[in-house]
Scaffold this motif. Structure first.
Motif, mmCIF file in Angstrom:
data_model
loop_
_atom_site.group_PDB
_atom_site.id
_atom_site.type_symbol
_atom_site.label_atom_id
_atom_site.label_comp_id
_atom_site.label_asym_id
_atom_site.label_seq_id
_atom_site.Cartn_x
_atom_site.Cartn_y
_atom_site.Cartn_z
ATOM 1 N N TRP A 66 22.975 50.991 28.388
ATOM 2 C CA TRP A 66 23.595 50.804 27.075
ATOM 3 C C TRP A 66 23.441 49.381 26.545
ATOM 4 O O TRP A 66 23.804 49.102 25.411
ATOM 5 C CB TRP A 66 25.076 51.159 27.142
ATOM 6 C CG TRP A 66 25.814 50.416 28.215
ATOM 7 C CD1 TRP A 66 26.389 49.178 28.118
ATOM 8 C CD2 TRP A 66 26.052 50.857 29.549
ATOM 9 N NE1 TRP A 66 26.967 48.813 29.298
ATOM 10 C CE2 TRP A 66 26.776 49.824 30.208
ATOM 11 C CE3 TRP A 66 25.725 52.008 30.263
ATOM 12 C CZ2 TRP A 66 27.180 49.930 31.535
ATOM 13 C CZ3 TRP A 66 26.131 52.097 31.586
ATOM 14 C CH2 TRP A 66 26.843 51.083 32.203
ATOM 15 N N ASN A 67 22.915 48.477 27.357
ATOM 16 C CA ASN A 67 22.696 47.099 26.896
ATOM 17 C C ASN A 67 21.442 47.038 26.042
ATOM 18 O O ASN A 67 20.360 47.396 26.500
ATOM 19 C CB ASN A 67 22.538 46.155 28.084
ATOM 20 C CG ASN A 67 23.814 45.950 28.862
ATOM 21 O OD1 ASN A 67 23.769 45.568 30.024
ATOM 22 N ND2 ASN A 67 24.969 46.207 28.275
ATOM 23 N N PRO A 68 21.525 46.557 24.815
ATOM 24 C CA PRO A 68 20.373 46.603 23.901
ATOM 25 C C PRO A 68 19.416 45.433 24.067
ATOM 26 O O PRO A 68 19.802 44.329 24.463
ATOM 27 C CB PRO A 68 21.046 46.543 22.524
ATOM 28 C CG PRO A 68 22.279 45.715 22.767
ATOM 29 C CD PRO A 68 22.755 46.074 24.147
ATOM 30 N N ASP A 69 18.142 45.690 23.777
ATOM 31 C CA ASP A 69 17.177 44.606 23.574
ATOM 32 C C ASP A 69 17.418 43.975 22.218
ATOM 33 O O ASP A 69 17.181 42.785 22.026
ATOM 34 C CB ASP A 69 15.742 45.137 23.633
ATOM 35 C CG ASP A 69 15.316 45.513 25.044
ATOM 36 O OD1 ASP A 69 16.009 45.127 25.994
ATOM 37 O OD2 ASP A 69 14.288 46.197 25.178
ATOM 38 N N PHE A 70 17.893 44.797 21.277
ATOM 39 C CA PHE A 70 18.195 44.305 19.938
ATOM 40 C C PHE A 70 19.227 45.225 19.290
ATOM 41 O O PHE A 70 19.406 46.381 19.688
ATOM 42 C CB PHE A 70 16.922 44.251 19.070
ATOM 43 C CG PHE A 70 16.310 45.605 18.807
ATOM 44 C CD1 PHE A 70 16.643 46.348 17.680
ATOM 45 C CD2 PHE A 70 15.387 46.154 19.711
ATOM 46 C CE1 PHE A 70 16.083 47.594 17.444
ATOM 47 C CE2 PHE A 70 14.817 47.400 19.485
ATOM 48 C CZ PHE A 70 15.167 48.124 18.350
ATOM 49 N N THR A 71 19.932 44.691 18.303
ATOM 50 C CA THR A 71 20.865 45.470 17.490
ATOM 51 C C THR A 71 20.528 45.218 16.022
ATOM 52 O O THR A 71 19.830 44.258 15.686
ATOM 53 C CB THR A 71 22.324 45.062 17.757
ATOM 54 O OG1 THR A 71 22.515 43.691 17.339
ATOM 55 C CG2 THR A 71 22.661 45.186 19.231
ATOM 56 N N TYR A 72 21.037 46.069 15.144
ATOM 57 C CA TYR A 72 20.754 45.873 13.717
ATOM 58 C C TYR A 72 21.825 46.555 12.876
ATOM 59 O O TYR A 72 22.580 47.413 13.356
ATOM 60 C CB TYR A 72 19.368 46.411 13.353
ATOM 61 C CG TYR A 72 19.175 47.896 13.615
ATOM 62 C CD1 TYR A 72 19.341 48.835 12.605
ATOM 63 C CD2 TYR A 72 18.802 48.357 14.881
ATOM 64 C CE1 TYR A 72 19.152 50.184 12.841
ATOM 65 C CE2 TYR A 72 18.610 49.697 15.140
ATOM 66 C CZ TYR A 72 18.794 50.612 14.117
ATOM 67 O OH TYR A 72 18.615 51.955 14.360
#
Length: 318
Positions: A263-269
């Motif tokens: 659930w840890n993102p490489d990126f969010t937006y």
């Protein structure tokens, strides 16, 4: 989670929630671009940088006497969060961190400005479908520290978005302080000529924040146990399209790639309409799920557009 003066603050957890709630630069409509240009001609870029750095973490006792009385330093907002999908995740019962909540929620956030830009805030949540509330979905969250909306300033925040409980079960704490995240950040604007290359509107402006994020204790899914010293660096930028309409994104670097959970993102937006003034409504779409640069690497039922959520909030002052 801007021009020389257009910051409000980026408003962090164990990666997913950290991206969701960490302070982020927000365009401030308080000062016009003409005023900014005038200030820029009077002060060099190095002057502005030093001014921002040297003013960070200011704690003026004189201001304490002259500032707004403590009982008038409260602000709040109510929020309705609507996930595009409602799918319960399956994790061990002892997990207090996990994917973003996929449950229709209502929340009340309260913030107290202690002195200057030092503050403390808390949020209480209501889950419309209590059966979907997971162990890591909090009853309440809290944040405290220092954050100045002005450019070139540092921020230092502690945030806890873990499975905090008002009425925990036997031998379970109300909150696990060691599972919160400390974030040291620095805000900076995207100035000419770079903003001219990136902006596609006359009113376009962009600001960014670089953060070092440290979580003393985190849940590791492969080993099904808690481990120590989760560390990342994140870079988040927000672009004001026109007026209060914006888009933003944050990228993460993991010091140890094995610490990254599904659930840890490489990126969010995210994108939407944001107005910081009291008595206004904000509408946003945000995606804090396990987004991956390579979609083949993402976990099941995460990292898709529909794994984001829409929120509507109303802010006010006491």
């Amino acid at each position: 989670m801007l021009t020389l003066m257009t910051f409000k603050c980026l408003a962090t957890d164990h990666q997913t929630q950290m991206a969701k709630h960490a302070p982020k630069p927000v365009l401030s409509p308080e000062i016009s671009s003409d005023e900014s240009s005038s200030k820029t001609t009077k002060e060099t870029e190095s002057d502005l940088i030093w001014k921002g750095i040297s003013s960070s973490f200011a704690l003026s006792l004189e201001q304490w006497d002259q500032d707004t009385p403590w009982y008038k330093r409260w602000s709040a907002s109510v929020n309705l969060g609507y996930p595009l999908v409602e799918t319960p995740a399956t994790l061990p019962a002892n997990a207090t961190t996990g994917p973003s909540n996929q449950n229709l929620t209502a929340s009340l956030s309260v913030k107290h400005s202690i002195i200057g830009n030092w503050f403390i805030s808390a949020t209480a949540y209501h889950y419309f479908d209590s059966d979907l509330q997971q162990a890591w979905n909090p009853d309440f969250t809290y944040v405290f520290g220092y954050s100045d909306w002005r450019p070139y300033t540092f921020s230092l925040l502690y945030s806890n978005y873990g499975g905090n409980r008002f009425n925990p079960e036997s031998e379970v704490k109300h909150t696990e302080f060691s599972q919160g995240t400390w974030s040291l950040g620095w805000k900076f604007p995207i100035t000419k000529p770079f903003i001219d290359w990136l902006s596609f509107t006359d009113d376009g402006a962009m600001g960014c924040q670089l953060d070092y994020n440290y979580t003393p204790e985190y849940f590791d899914l492969p080993s099904v146990e808690y481990k120590n010293h989760h560390q990342t660096v994140s870079l988040g930028c927000k672009y004001s399209i026109v007026g209060n309409w914006y888009v933003n994104a944050t990228a993460f670097y993991y010091f140890d790639s094995e610490q990254k959970q599904p659930w840890n993102p490489d990126f969010t937006y995210g994108f939407g309409y944001f107005d910081w003034h009291p008595g206004t409504i904000t509408i946003q779409y945000n995606n804090y799920s396990g987004n991956r640069w390579n979609s083949a690497d993402r976990g099941p039922e995460t990292g898709r557009f529909k794994d984001g959520s829409i929120s509507i909030s109303y802010s006010f002052k006491f």
